[in-house]
Every structure is written in structure tokens, then in C-alpha cells.
Design a protein around this motif. Structure first.
Motif, PDB file in Angstrom:
ATOM      1  N   ARG A 112       0.827  -1.194   0.000  1.00 47.06           N
ATOM      2  CA  ARG A 112       0.000   0.000   0.000  1.00 47.06           C
ATOM      3  C   ARG A 112       0.875   1.264   0.000  1.00 47.06           C
ATOM      4  NH1 ARG A 112      -5.347   0.179   0.202  1.00 47.06           N
ATOM      5  NH2 ARG A 112      -5.479  -2.051   0.540  1.00 47.06           N
ATOM      6  N   LYS A 132       2.038   1.801  -3.391  1.00 47.55           N
ATOM      7  CA  LYS A 132       0.935   2.319  -4.200  1.00 47.55           C
ATOM      8  C   LYS A 132       0.764   3.826  -3.940  1.00 47.55           C
ATOM      9  CE  LYS A 132      -3.728   0.732  -5.258  1.00 47.55           C
ATOM     10  NZ  LYS A 132      -4.822  -0.114  -4.772  1.00 47.55           N
ATOM     11  N   ASN A 133       0.767   4.173  -2.629  1.00 44.95           N
ATOM     12  CA  ASN A 133       0.672   5.591  -2.257  1.00 44.95           C
ATOM     13  C   ASN A 133       1.794   6.397  -2.890  1.00 44.95           C
ATOM     14  OD1 ASN A 133      -1.576   5.568  -0.720  1.00 44.95           O
ATOM     15  ND2 ASN A 133      -0.528   5.302   1.232  1.00 44.95           N
ATOM     16  N   HIS A 168       1.330   7.054  -6.482  1.00 49.23           N
ATOM     17  CA  HIS A 168       0.371   8.141  -6.692  1.00 49.23           C
ATOM     18  C   HIS A 168       1.033   9.494  -6.439  1.00 49.23           C
ATOM     19  CE1 HIS A 168      -2.848   5.446  -7.414  1.00 49.23           C
ATOM     20  NE2 HIS A 168      -2.914   4.967  -6.177  1.00 49.23           N
ATOM     21  N   GLN A 169       1.865   9.556  -5.386  1.00 50.50           N
ATOM     22  CA  GLN A 169       2.555  10.815  -5.075  1.00 50.50           C
ATOM     23  C   GLN A 169       3.497  11.198  -6.206  1.00 50.50           C
ATOM     24  OE1 GLN A 169       1.844  12.802  -2.673  1.00 50.50           O
ATOM     25  NE2 GLN A 169       0.383  11.382  -1.791  1.00 50.50           N
ATOM     26  N   ARG A 184       1.626  12.521  -9.048  1.00 48.40           N
ATOM     27  CA  ARG A 184       1.043  13.826  -8.776  1.00 48.40           C
ATOM     28  C   ARG A 184       2.092  14.929  -8.845  1.00 48.40           C
ATOM     29  NH1 ARG A 184      -1.872  15.786  -3.267  1.00 48.40           N
ATOM     30  NH2 ARG A 184       0.252  15.942  -2.584  1.00 48.40           N
ATOM     31  N   GLU A 230      -4.812  15.801   3.197  1.00 51.48           N
ATOM     32  CA  GLU A 230      -4.791  14.329   3.175  1.00 51.48           C
ATOM     33  C   GLU A 230      -4.498  13.771   4.570  1.00 51.48           C
ATOM     34  OE1 GLU A 230      -1.806  12.556   0.599  1.00 51.48           O
ATOM     35  OE2 GLU A 230      -1.948  10.690   1.756  1.00 51.48           O
ATOM     36  N   MET A 262       4.255   6.106   7.703  1.00 53.57           N
ATOM     37  CA  MET A 262       3.875   6.050   6.286  1.00 53.57           C
ATOM     38  C   MET A 262       4.712   7.036   5.458  1.00 53.57           C
ATOM     39  SD  MET A 262       0.203   7.008   4.589  1.00 53.57           S
ATOM     40  CE  MET A 262       0.547   8.744   4.358  1.00 53.57           C
ATOM     41  N   GLN A 293     -13.519  16.209   0.870  1.00 48.93           N
ATOM     42  CA  GLN A 293     -12.243  15.787   1.464  1.00 48.93           C
ATOM     43  C   GLN A 293     -11.804  14.408   0.983  1.00 48.93           C
ATOM     44  OE1 GLN A 293     -10.359  17.777   2.989  1.00 48.93           O
ATOM     45  NE2 GLN A 293     -11.438  19.178   4.336  1.00 48.93           N
ATOM     46  N   LEU A 294     -11.929  14.197  -0.328  1.00 49.43           N
ATOM     47  CA  LEU A 294     -11.401  12.947  -0.894  1.00 49.43           C
ATOM     48  C   LEU A 294      -9.933  13.164  -1.260  1.00 49.43           C
ATOM     49  CD1 LEU A 294     -14.407  12.007  -3.207  1.00 49.43           C
ATOM     50  CD2 LEU A 294     -13.863  11.059  -0.955  1.00 49.43           C
ATOM     51  N   ILE A 295      -9.163  12.099  -1.227  1.00 48.33           N
ATOM     52  CA  ILE A 295      -7.735  12.230  -1.580  1.00 48.33           C
ATOM     53  C   ILE A 295      -7.610  12.016  -3.090  1.00 48.33           C
ATOM     54  CG2 ILE A 295      -5.424  11.312  -1.176  1.00 48.33           C
ATOM     55  CD1 ILE A 295      -6.463  10.424   1.606  1.00 48.33           C
ATOM     56  N   THR A 335      -5.234  11.773  -5.160  1.00 53.58           N
ATOM     57  CA  THR A 335      -4.242  10.880  -5.765  1.00 53.58           C
ATOM     58  C   THR A 335      -4.689   9.419  -5.703  1.00 53.58           C
ATOM     59  OG1 THR A 335      -3.093  10.841  -3.659  1.00 53.58           O
ATOM     60  CG2 THR A 335      -2.250  12.354  -5.329  1.00 53.58           C
ATOM     61  N   LEU A 336      -5.694   9.139  -4.871  1.00 52.46           N
ATOM     62  CA  LEU A 336      -6.163   7.747  -4.730  1.00 52.46           C
ATOM     63  C   LEU A 336      -7.410   7.515  -5.573  1.00 52.46           C
ATOM     64  CD1 LEU A 336      -5.902   7.254  -0.843  1.00 52.46           C
ATOM     65  CD2 LEU A 336      -4.167   6.809  -2.579  1.00 52.46           C
ATOM     66  N   LYS A 360     -10.651   8.385 -10.453  1.00 53.62           N
ATOM     67  CA  LYS A 360     -10.082   9.310  -9.469  1.00 53.62           C
ATOM     68  C   LYS A 360     -11.172  10.308  -9.081  1.00 53.62           C
ATOM     69  CE  LYS A 360      -5.910   7.829  -9.095  1.00 53.62           C
ATOM     70  NZ  LYS A 360      -4.806   8.049  -9.971  1.00 53.62           N
TER      71      LYS A 360
END
Lengths: 424, 221
Positions: free
Chosen positions: A2, A5-6, A9-10, A13, A319, A336, B93-95, B97-98, B137
Motif C-alpha cells: 500500500r 501504491k501511495n 500516486h505521489q 502527482r 490528506e 507512512m 475531502q477525498l484524496i 491521488t487515490l 479518481k
């Protein structure tokens, strides 16, 4: 999983942040890797000094002469008679080799009349080939008979041989002649050449020291230009024995006092003492200084990276607020963030390591090899790709990660949830 | 189920002291749908944040199921929030990037025995009618869809209380009605306790009880 995966995504982004972070880390880790490899190769068992763990060295001697005008102290390498009387007669060793630690410039003249080749010369005795495990590509080492007769025979390193004779197969070089400082030598063997970082064994050409004119013409009884390396299973025993010999000598002489310091020293002391005197060497001080230097080296990039992470954490405040609202505590989130960051740091570390490998391959070792830089500086793959180096670099990655990410991550996670959520 | 006793909340700076909540006492019954109304800045959201343990009161106590949770530390508070509350925010308040599915799994990540995380998240998304948007997304969703995802996230962990801070505030009336329908369904069919902050009187009237606030105090109309 996970976390990865995070992280992905970072990365997607914030590509610019990722690129800057990885590049900054890679630059730092490349520098650290180069230094680590150079230091490690001074103490680790690497070609041809595979027996470093069982090898000790006696390089110098101090004398204090008591004269009418006071004491006169001198220090230098050993004379042949000193070696024979004090060192070769020591117990607890099975191989002892005497060699000249020759840092002067020497030149080989090429048979085709081309420009002279600058090289490093190692005058030694036959035991040199027993203690250092050279790989012979052709021929064999010169032996006791050639040594005793003072024959001008030479073992050449393969790179040096190519420079002198051109691209010729090693097998075709044995028996051929060349001149070293205008004195003719016959090639009896070609070995795989080591690297200039190995100050004890490295040379482009290894010759019997008896082939040098005046090899035993020592101006003073005790001193000369020789060093000794011994293979032993009892380093303390051999050290004690030399101490006893030293004390016996001093008690029987009123006008002179000798000191071998704490010699014989092992390869760690020899490798890390550098050009400083072995006298007063303190491993703890060296390690502390090394650690302090590493921290200082890491501090500047850590501060820069810290600033970048600070900015990114500000962007991730909502976040973090959401995660906290739904049950994450500070330490979970801190862990994390640190794991995510460690992955980036390791990515930078891998790139830095690869860059360091290329830098070392392309001769940056010249920066670390003092004295004669006659030869191209090449490190072997085994020197860089060692498990210890990789583990060390991984630990440095962890340290850099902690130094750069801990404070910004902790500070941003301390913000109240409500404030964090308001940032959205 | 949820009781606030003598809650005060004062924001202090070097020069100014602002009283956001003044001696608030409130009790929410199990299964109740309560709405909190009042003008902007009257302390509604502050109250909701204190109810949901997102903020600490300056004085007073918060009791959930008879347990005083005011003095819990960070770790215990986080665990308690995770088990007890589901939040729906005005701005979703959804993230971003996920994915939608990953957003919904969020509360389950911080549980010791969450069960089959993905399965539970899928079920929650089915409940809000967005199972076909799992891989998208949040930026690819409309406002109404984003708020549905936020509701799925709020209910996925099966919390006892849902706290919704102006859940329809950023939505047009049609989408707002859809969200209200969903909340009512959760209240009636699942028996969930819901506390909602709203400006919309008609939406508030649909709930079991309305509490009015003015200048940090509960008022009776």
C-alpha cells in the motif's frame, strides 16, 4: 504494498518534486559511495590482498639517539639488517615479505621507441607472491634463485604490459625485454593488475629488490627503505614478541633507543592511518571523525531535501487531516511518510550508486590516490559491488531519510486535524 | 448515545479571545437524525468537530455511550474515532491521488482486524450506487458523485454515528436532494445515528430534531 501504491500516486502527482528529490539524493549518495568504496578498499580483502585479515605490517622505526647535545629523534622505513634481526626472526608467522614502498616516478622505455611509460615499481622478495594472490595470466613469478642472483627479471601488470608492448597476448610477452629507467629487464610473468588504491601490493612492475644497484647500501645501520608484511594467526603474539625484542635491544644500548610503536599493525590501521604516522593511531578517533564527516556531508543535502519535503507536506496537509479523522494516529502517518520517503531515497541511492560505479570506472580514484599517479585508476567490480558497501549505502539512505524527512513530517503531523482539513 | 456537557470552546490569540461555543449541553439519542442550524460563524462546525473528537473543547466533557472520551490521548482518540464516527465534509475531502475504491478503504486501513477491505469498500460503494466508478479518481467525478463516495467512506467501517458538515453545501439542489435521500435511507434502514450541520431549513425539517445555534449558544426558537 500500500505504501508503494501511495508512493506511486505521489510520484505521479508531483513529478517535479520527485525528480528533484531523487536527483539530490543520487548526487549525495554518489559522493558517499565513492568515498565508502575508497575507504573500504583500504581495509577489505580485495584482489590481490585477499589475506588482509591475517596480514600485519611493519613499516617504520623510530630511533632516539642520546648525544652530548641532547636527544636526536629520527623516523623512517626499515633497513635490511633490521628486518633480518628483528622481523624475520619473529615467531607466529608463516610468510614474511620485505618490499620497498616506492613512491618515486619510474619510466619504462617502449620497444617501439615511443614515449616512455610512467609506472609504479615494486621491488620485493619472492615471498611477495605468496602473500599477495596475484592471478598470473602468463608466465610465473621470479623465484628465490633469480632473487639471490639479483637477476633483472620482472612481473608486469597486464595494463602496464599493454602500454609498453601494445596489444599483445600475455603468453607472447614472457621472455621479452624492456628497459626500466634504462636498465634492461626480462619479463617472466604477466599478472592481472590491481588498483592504485592498494598501496602495499599495487605496482605496474614487480622486480627483485636485489636487482637494484645498492639495494643493501644503507646509510645507517637500522634504517633503509624497506617495509615488511607478515601472515599470522596471532597478531597480538607477534606484536608482543616484537615489543620484547625492542626492550631487549634498548636495555643493552645506552646511546640509542628504538621504537616500533605498536607495530605490527593490521590492514585496518595501515589503511586508515593514511599518510599520518602509525604512532598514536587511534581507531576510535578515526571512526568518530569518519562518522562526523559523514554527518556533515549529509547535513547540507538533508537540509535542502528537508525544505522540499516541508513544501510537499504542506500540500498534503488535507490528506493527513482526512487520514487522522478516519482513525490514523500520528505515529502511523509518520511511519507512512518515512517509508514513502525511504523508497524515494533508495531510488536516489540506486541511481547514485550506479553513478558512483561509473565515476570510479572512469578514473575518479585519481582523486584519492596520493603520490605517483602513473597509472590509470581502475577499480574492479568486486570492489564496488561488495555486500558491505551495498549495506552501508542502504544505511546511509535510511540516515538521510531520517535527517531530511523526520522533522518536516513530524511538524506537519502535529497540526490539529481541523486546521489540516481547512487547508483544502 | 452522545452527550456534550458544558462545552466551551475559546480561541485565543495574543490579543483576542473568541468564544466559539458557550456552555453547550446536548444529547443525541441512538438512531436519531439531528440537524444543527444557525448563521455562519455561530459555532456549528466547531460543535460538530468536538462531537467527532476532531477538536478538543476548552472545557466540558464529551461522553459516548457513557464513556468520557475528552481526556483520551492521540492514539486512543484515533482508535475511538475510527470505530465510532464516520465523517462527511462539505468539500468532500477525498484524496485526489487515490482511486475511488482506495478512498473508501481508508477507515479500514487503520483497524486491527478490518476483514476483507476491498470487499467491504465495494459493498459500501454499491450502497451509494457508485460501484461502476471504483477505479476512477475523485477529480473525474461530479460533485454529487464525490459526496456519495465520501458517504461510502463514512459508512464502510460501520460506525455508530455519522457526522455530516453541510453535506449538500457544495451541491446543486437536485444533487443535494439525492444526498439527503441517501442519508435518510442510512438513518431509517440501517438505524445509523446522524448529526448534520446545515443552512438549508427544508433539509433540516426532514430530520428528527433541529438544534439552533446563535453566537456559540444553543437557542430555542
Amino acid at each position: 504494498m500500500r505504501t508503494l501504491k501511495n508512493l506511486w500516486h505521489q510520484i505521479c502527482r508531483d513529478k517535479l518534486f520527485t525528480a528533484i528529490y531523487i536527483f539530490g539524493t543520487a548526487l549525495t549518495l554518489a559522493t558517499v559511495t565513492v568515498i565508502a568504496v575508497m575507504m573500504w578498499n583500504k581495509v577489505a580483502p580485495v584482489y590481490p590482498e585477499y589475506q588482509r585479515d591475517n596480514t600485519v605490517y611493519v613499516n617504520s622505526l623510530k630511533t632516539i639517539e642520546k648525544t652530548d647535545n641532547g636527544n636526536m629523534t629520527r623516523q623512517g622505513n626499515l633497513g635490511l639488517s633490521t628486518i633480518k634481526d628483528f622481523i624475520f626472526t619473529l615467531p607466529h608467522h608463516d610468510i614474511a615479505t620485505a618490499y620497498i614502498d616506492d613512491w618515486d616516478n619510474h619510466y619504462a622505455q617502449r620497444p617501439d621507441g615511443g614515449r616512455d611509460i610512467e609506472l609504479r615499481r615494486k621491488p620485493a622478495d619472492p615471498a611477495f607472491f605468496q602473500l599477495f594472490n596475484f592471478k598470473f595470466l602468463a608466465g610465473k613469478p621470479w623465484g628465490q634463485a633469480e632473487f639471490d642472483s639479483g637477476l633483472r627479471v620482472a612481473v608486469l601488470g597486464d595494463r602496464t604490459a599493454r602500454k609498453i608492448f601494445g596489444a599483445t597476448e600475455p603468453e607472447q610477452l614472457t621472455g621479452r625485454r624492456f628497459t626500466l629507467d634504462f636498465v634492461e629487464y626480462t619479463v617472466c610473468g604477466i599478472v592481472k593488475e590491481g588498483t592504485p588504491t592498494e598501496t602495499v601490493s599495487y605496482a605496474g612492475v614487480i622486480i627483485p629488490y636485489t636487482s637494484l644497484s645498492g639495494f643493501n647500501n644503507e646509510t645507517l645501520e637500522l634504517w633503509g627503505s624497506y617495509c615488511v608484511a607478515l601472515r599470522t594467526d596471532d597478531k597480538d603474539g607477534i606484536r608482543r614478541a616484537l615489543k620484547e625484542k625492542q626492550e631487549r635491544y634498548n636495555s643493552s644500548h645506552d646511546d640509542i633507543e628504538i621504537s616500533f610503536f605498536d607495530q605490527p599493525v593490521d590492514s585496518v590501521v595501515l589503511g586508515l592511518s593514511g599518510n599520518t604516522s602509525i604512532e598514536g593511531f587511534n581507531l576510535t578517533d578515526i571512526l568518530l571523525a569518519g562518522t562526523a564527516s559523514l554527518l556533515v556531508l549529509l547535513l547540507v543535502p538533508a537540509l535542502n531535501l528537508s525544505g522540499i519535503i516541508w513544501g510537499r507536506m504542506e500540500g498534503r496537509l488535507p490528506e493527513m487531516g482526512v487520514r487522522k479523522a478516519f482513525g490514523a494516529n500520528r505515529s502511523t502517518l509518520l511511519s507512512m511518510v518515512l517509508w514513502e520517503n525511504l523508497c524515494l531515497t533508495i531510488a536516489g541511492g540506486i541511481i547514485g550508486f550506479a553513478a558512483a560505479f561509473l565515476m570510479l570506472k572512469f578514473g575518479i580514484t585519481d582523486l584519492f590516490v596520493t603520490g605517483n599517479r602513473a597509472d590509470e585508476s581502475i577499480v574492479t567490480n568486486e570492489m564496488v559491488l561488495s555486500g558491505q558497501i551495498i549495506i552501508f549505502i542502504f544505511l546511509v539512505c535510511c540516515l538521510l531519510n531520517i535527517m531530511s524527512a523526520l522533522v518536516p513530517a513530524w511538524r506537519s503531523l502535529r497540526k490539529p486535524i481541523v486546521e489540516s482539513l481547512k487547508e483544502n | 448515545m452522545l452527550t456534550l456537557n458544558d462545552i466551551n470552546k475559546i480561541y485565543r490569540t495574543k490579543t483576542i479571545e473568541t468564544c466559539a461555543l458557550n456552555n453547550v449541553n446536548l444529547h443525541v439519542e441512538k438512531g436519531e437524525f439531528l440537524s444543527i442550524m444557525g448563521p455562519s460563524g455561530c459555532g456549528k462546525s466547531t460543535l460538530l468537530n468536538i462531537m467527532g473528537l476532531l477538536d478538543r473543547p476548552t472545557s466540558g466533557t464529551v461522553t459516548v455511550n457513557g464513556e468520557d472520551v475528552t481526556g483520551l490521548g492521540d492514539r486512543e482518540l484515533a482508535r475511538f474515532r475510527n470505530r465510532t464516527f464516520g465523517f462527511v465534509f462539505q468539500s468532500f475531502q477525498l484524496i485526489n491521488t487515490l482511486s475511488v475504491l482506495d478512498n473508501v478503504t481508508l477507515p479500514l486501513l487503520y483497524r486491527s482486524n478490518p476483514g476483507n477491505i476491498e470487499q467491504l469498500a465495494r459493498e459500501a460503494l454499491e450502497k451509494v450506487g457508485l460501484s461502476h466508478r471504483m477505479t476512477h479518481k475523485p477529480t473525474q467525478l461530479s460533485g454529487g458523485q464525490a459526496q456519495r463516495v465520501a458517504i461510502a467512506r463514512a459508512i464502510v467501517g460501520n460506525p455508530a454515528i455519522i457526522l455530516a458538515d453541510e453535506p449538500c453545501g457544495n451541491l446543486d439542489s437536485r444533487m443535494g436532494s439525492e444526498i439527503m435521500e441517501l442519508l435518510h435511507e442510512l438513518n431509517t434502514s440501517d438505524g445509523r445515528t446522524i448529526v448534520m450541520v446545515t443552512h438549508n431549513e427544508s433539509q433540516a425539517k426532514e430530520t428528527d430534531r433541529i438544534v439552533h445555534f446563535f453566537d456559540g449558544q444553543q437557542v430555542t426558537l
